[in-house]
Motif scaffolding. Structure first.
Motif, short mmCIF file in Angstrom:
data_model
loop_
_atom_site.label_atom_id
_atom_site.label_comp_id
_atom_site.label_asym_id
_atom_site.label_seq_id
_atom_site.Cartn_x
_atom_site.Cartn_y
_atom_site.Cartn_z
N SER A 152 0.83 -1.21 0.00
CA SER A 152 0.00 0.00 0.00
C SER A 152 0.86 1.26 0.00
CB SER A 152 -0.92 -0.01 1.22
OG SER A 152 -0.15 0.01 2.42
N ASP A 153 1.99 1.23 0.73
CA ASP A 153 2.90 2.39 0.74
C ASP A 153 3.47 2.63 -0.66
OD1 ASP A 153 2.40 2.69 3.41
OD2 ASP A 153 4.22 1.62 4.05
N TYR A 154 3.91 1.57 -1.33
CA TYR A 154 4.45 1.72 -2.67
C TYR A 154 3.37 2.19 -3.64
CZ TYR A 154 9.12 -0.17 -1.93
OH TYR A 154 10.42 -0.35 -1.53
N LYS A 155 2.16 1.72 -3.45
CA LYS A 155 1.06 2.14 -4.30
C LYS A 155 0.80 3.64 -4.16
CE LYS A 155 -3.79 1.04 -5.29
NZ LYS A 155 -4.95 0.20 -4.89
N GLU A 156 0.78 4.11 -2.92
CA GLU A 156 0.58 5.55 -2.70
C GLU A 156 1.74 6.37 -3.25
OE1 GLU A 156 -2.03 7.04 -1.54
OE2 GLU A 156 -3.13 5.16 -1.20
N ALA A 157 2.97 5.85 -3.10
CA ALA A 157 4.13 6.57 -3.64
C ALA A 157 4.07 6.66 -5.16
CB ALA A 157 5.41 5.88 -3.20
N CYS A 158 3.68 5.58 -5.81
CA CYS A 158 3.55 5.61 -7.29
C CYS A 158 2.47 6.58 -7.73
CB CYS A 158 3.25 4.21 -7.80
SG CYS A 158 4.60 3.04 -7.61
N LYS A 159 1.34 6.61 -6.99
CA LYS A 159 0.29 7.57 -7.34
C LYS A 159 0.79 9.00 -7.21
CE LYS A 159 -3.77 4.78 -6.16
NZ LYS A 159 -4.95 4.66 -5.25
N GLU A 160 1.51 9.28 -6.12
CA GLU A 160 2.04 10.63 -5.93
C GLU A 160 3.06 10.99 -7.01
OE1 GLU A 160 3.63 10.79 -2.04
OE2 GLU A 160 1.66 10.66 -1.03
N ALA A 161 3.89 10.00 -7.43
CA ALA A 161 4.87 10.27 -8.48
C ALA A 161 4.18 10.58 -9.81
CB ALA A 161 5.81 9.09 -8.64
N VAL A 162 3.13 9.81 -10.12
CA VAL A 162 2.41 10.06 -11.37
C VAL A 162 1.71 11.42 -11.34
CG1 VAL A 162 0.50 9.25 -12.81
CG2 VAL A 162 2.14 7.62 -11.88
N LEU A 163 1.10 11.74 -10.22
CA LEU A 163 0.43 13.04 -10.11
C LEU A 163 1.44 14.19 -10.17
CD1 LEU A 163 -2.22 12.27 -7.32
CD2 LEU A 163 -2.62 12.54 -9.78
#
Length: 265
Positions: free
Chosen positions: A48-59
């Motif tokens: 879940s942490d990596y998922k949130e980090a990837c979302k923030e990177a894409v945004l």
């Protein structure tokens, strides 16, 4: 009495049902047990942490494309330089190739700088003192004091080792982007011996590249040299040569007549 029997039967049935439920084990699948274990909980939280980090990177990349492009370019360049960093085998191949190039030339033609650098590398390599250090983005080649298999006290004692402040003096080459830069720079004009031109004036030691007009004129002359000569041109050349010879003979005869007249007088 009848009511007492009914109450006792109710208590007995309730006790039996409780004992049956307590005795029957709760059946769970292995996947659910693995998910509810400590390792499963940790893995789910990490995912879940990596998922949130990837979302923030894409945004962030969507909001600031220029910054993201710069970061991606830097990361791609760093990874490319990491994979193209030359190793010890590439140095051996480059040194062998340069040695063969110099070996095909006479000692009077070799460049002293190129020959000296290659000879130094070969000597250090034969003595076992050639060291290679891969730093990721680049590679360094330096000279050690002793061979790695040497068992002398001076070679094994760490207190007698060369300090790092003297490392630039021992540096022999730098490898970056698949090339050995010092070796390539030393091998420029390896077939030109500069000592042969020391006696010439300064303006004759340096040569400048030819201009466009000179190159075109040389190409034109080269093309004309391959054309067949016509008989008329050859006859004209023969006539010109005959005329020039006759003029030279006549001038010589006149000079002899003048000398004879001067001696007669």
């Amino acid at each position: 009495m009848a009511s007492l029997r009914v109450v006792t039967r109710m208590f007995c049935s309730a006790a039996e049902t409780t004992t049956q439920t307590a005795a029957a084990p709760v059946k769970r699948s292995r996947w659910e047990a693995l998910k509810n274990s400590k390792a499963g909980v940790w893995c789910r939280s990490l995912a879940s942490d990596y998922k949130e980090a990837c979302k923030e990177a894409v945004l962030g990349a969507w909001e600031k494309p220029l910054k993201a492009t710069v970061y991606v370019t830097l990361l791609g360049g760093a990874s490319a330089r990491f994979y193209t960093s030359p190793d010890r085998s590439s140095l051996e191949a480059a040194l062998l190739e340069r040695s063969n190039q110099l070996g095909l030339l006479s000692p009077w033609i070799r460049n002293a700088t190129s020959d000296g650098h290659v000879q130094t590398l070969v000597k250090v390599r034969n003595e076992g003192r050639l060291r290679h250090a891969n730093l990721g983005l680049l590679s360094l080649v330096y000279c050690g004091n002793y061979d790695l298999d040497c068992a002398l006290y001076e070679a094994r004692c760490s207190n007698l080792s060369t300090p790092w402040l003297k490392f630039p003096e021992r540096l022999l080459d730098v490898g970056f982007a698949g090339r050995w830069w010092i070796l390539d720079s030393k091998m420029q004009d390896f077939d030109v011996n500069e000592d042969e031109y020391k006696h010439l004036p300064a303006h004759m030691q340096a040569t400048s590249p030819p201009s466009v007009q000179e190159v075109e004129r040389n190409e034109k002359l080269h093309k004309e040299s391959w054309l067949p000569l016509s008989m008329e041109e050859e006859e004209k050349k023969d006539e010109q040569m005959v005329n020039t010879k006759e003029e030279v003979v006549s001038e010589e005869n006149q000079a002899e007549q003048l000398q004879e007249e001067q001696t007669a007088n």
